[in-house]
Design a protein around this motif. Structure first.
Motif, PDB file in Angstrom:
ATOM      1  N   MET A  86       0.839  -1.200   0.000  1.00 47.82           N
ATOM      2  CA  MET A  86       0.000   0.000   0.000  1.00 47.82           C
ATOM      3  C   MET A  86       0.874   1.249   0.000  1.00 47.82           C
ATOM      4  O   MET A  86       1.833   1.325   0.766  1.00 47.82           O
ATOM      5  CB  MET A  86      -0.894   0.031   1.249  1.00 47.82           C
ATOM      6  N   GLU A 132      -1.010   0.329  -5.689  1.00 45.25           N
ATOM      7  CA  GLU A 132      -2.062   0.215  -4.664  1.00 45.25           C
ATOM      8  C   GLU A 132      -2.025   1.457  -3.792  1.00 45.25           C
ATOM      9  O   GLU A 132      -1.391   1.463  -2.731  1.00 45.25           O
ATOM     10  CB  GLU A 132      -1.813  -1.033  -3.826  1.00 45.25           C
ATOM     11  N   GLU A 190      -3.178   4.063  -1.236  1.00 46.15           N
ATOM     12  CA  GLU A 190      -4.059   4.007  -0.071  1.00 46.15           C
ATOM     13  C   GLU A 190      -4.479   5.402   0.370  1.00 46.15           C
ATOM     14  O   GLU A 190      -5.559   5.613   0.902  1.00 46.15           O
ATOM     15  CB  GLU A 190      -3.277   3.324   1.059  1.00 46.15           C
TER      16      GLU A 190
END
Ligand code: UFG
Length: 329
Positions: free
Chosen positions: A1, A65, A67
């Motif tokens: 993340m 990814e 976050e």
């Protein structure tokens, strides 16, 4: 993340990237390098592009990814904004709209936004509190205020959670002296003072000594860039903890006049700094000092480098390093 840092090759952006990396975060930088610098790119992954390019941004979100977001990318020169208000709104507000669209599409909720004391305009009270009047006196501040309003409405609609950080006068540099502020042209006081100390300018101009202040020169609240960087990490933590949106001032709560800054710089550099008295610069308020009590209470933020000596010492280390490099080119 990962954390996406837009404008991560700019002054405050690159220092925040350093603070995120020190915390072991995975950092993705997006910057179009119009104002940012290649030397300031410190993240794990860098994408060169404009936030307003939706396809480009979508690719960044698809490939990583992401976050959470720290959003710096913007034009930030007050004088320039007076000459090009359309360009400022287009870039600053347009870039944010594109970013929010992408966040919504990819289900990313938390964003920390780089705002400014310029949203207040001419202050009615000193120190300035977050709920004081916001009446910007230039398009730069107005564009940042427009974004704050957009963030609020998007947060009310449940699309995002945001924290807007209103910086006072960002100054200083990374402690090692190998990363710092570099604008071209430079308009900010401390780098100009130090360029003069280095002999890169014959003299500097003090913009007015007839203000209603003890020595007649303007008073500002200088805050070390690494203290600002830390506040972004605390803001991300808070959003992850309670998801509560809000606006926070970031300053030391201490004011120094232009003359005091110049005298302190003479002491620290041991150099002569020739000055000339000039006219007032349009739009400069006499005094800007923050109350950062809310950030201290709610974010747990405590400025570590809150004396002017440390701010100028670090900026001086950086200025010498920078001009050494530029001179070698
Ligand atoms: N100053 C001089 N000579 C110079 C440069 C600056 O006398 O060559 C004075 C200015 O008049 C002002 C003080 O130094 O009184 C600080 O000026 P800066 O340009 O360094 O910073 P500002 O306070 O004008 O700007 C800061 C942020 C902006 C933000 C603004 C809010 O850098 O991003 O506060 O009003 F918009």
């Amino acid at each position: 993340m990962a954390v996406l840092v837009t404008g991560g090759a700019g002054y405050i952006g690159s220092h925040t990237v350093m603070a995120l990396l020190e915390k072991g975060k995975d950092v993705i930088i997006v910057d179009n390098l119009v104002k940012g610098h290649e030397f300031a790119i410190k993240g794990n992954k860098f994408y060169c592009g404009d936030l307003r390019d939706g396809e480009f941004l979508d690719k960044v979100f698809k490939e990583n990814e992401i976050e959470e977001i720290v959003h710096f990318a913007a034009y930030s020169l007050v004088g320039e904004s007076m000459k090009d208000p359309i360009g400022y709104f287009n870039n600053n507000v347009g870039g944010t709209i594109s970013l929010l669209n992408c966040m919504k599409k990819h289900g990313v909720k938390n964003i920390v936004f780089s705002s400014t004391a310029a949203v207040y305009g001419e202050p009615r009270n000193i120190p300035i509190l977050e709920d004081d009047d916001t009446t910007p006196t230039n398009p730069y501040g107005e564009s940042k205020l427009a974004i704050e309003k957009l963030l609020k409405w998007a947060s009310d609609a449940g699309d995002i959670n945001y924290i807007a950080l209103r910086y006072f006068n960002a100054a200083g540099a990374y402690e090692s002296g190998t990363l710092g502020e570099y604008h071209n042209p430079e308009t900010h006081l401390i780098p100009i003072v130090l360029e003069t100390a280095l002999g890169k300018r014959d003299k500097m101009i003090i913009f007015g000594d007839d203000y209603d202040t003890p020595d007649g020169t303007c008073i500002r609240d200088y805050i070390h860039v690494m203290d600002l960087a830390t506040a972004h990490l605390l803001a991300l933590d808070k959003l992850n903890r309670d998801g509560k949106s809000g606006v926070y001032n970031l300053g030391n709560g201490l004011g120094f006049s232009v003359n005091e800054v110049i005298n302190k710089a003479k002491e620290i550099t041991g150099r002569d700094i020739p000055v000339e008295m000039g006219d007032r610069r349009v739009g400069d308020p006499a005094i800007l000092i923050a109350s950062s009590e809310k950030a201290q209470k709610e974010l747990g933020w405590e400025p570590k480098f809150n004396d002017l000596d440390k701010i100028i010492e670090d900026a001086w280390k950086w200025s010498k390093f920078l001009f050494n490099k530029l001179d070698q080119k």
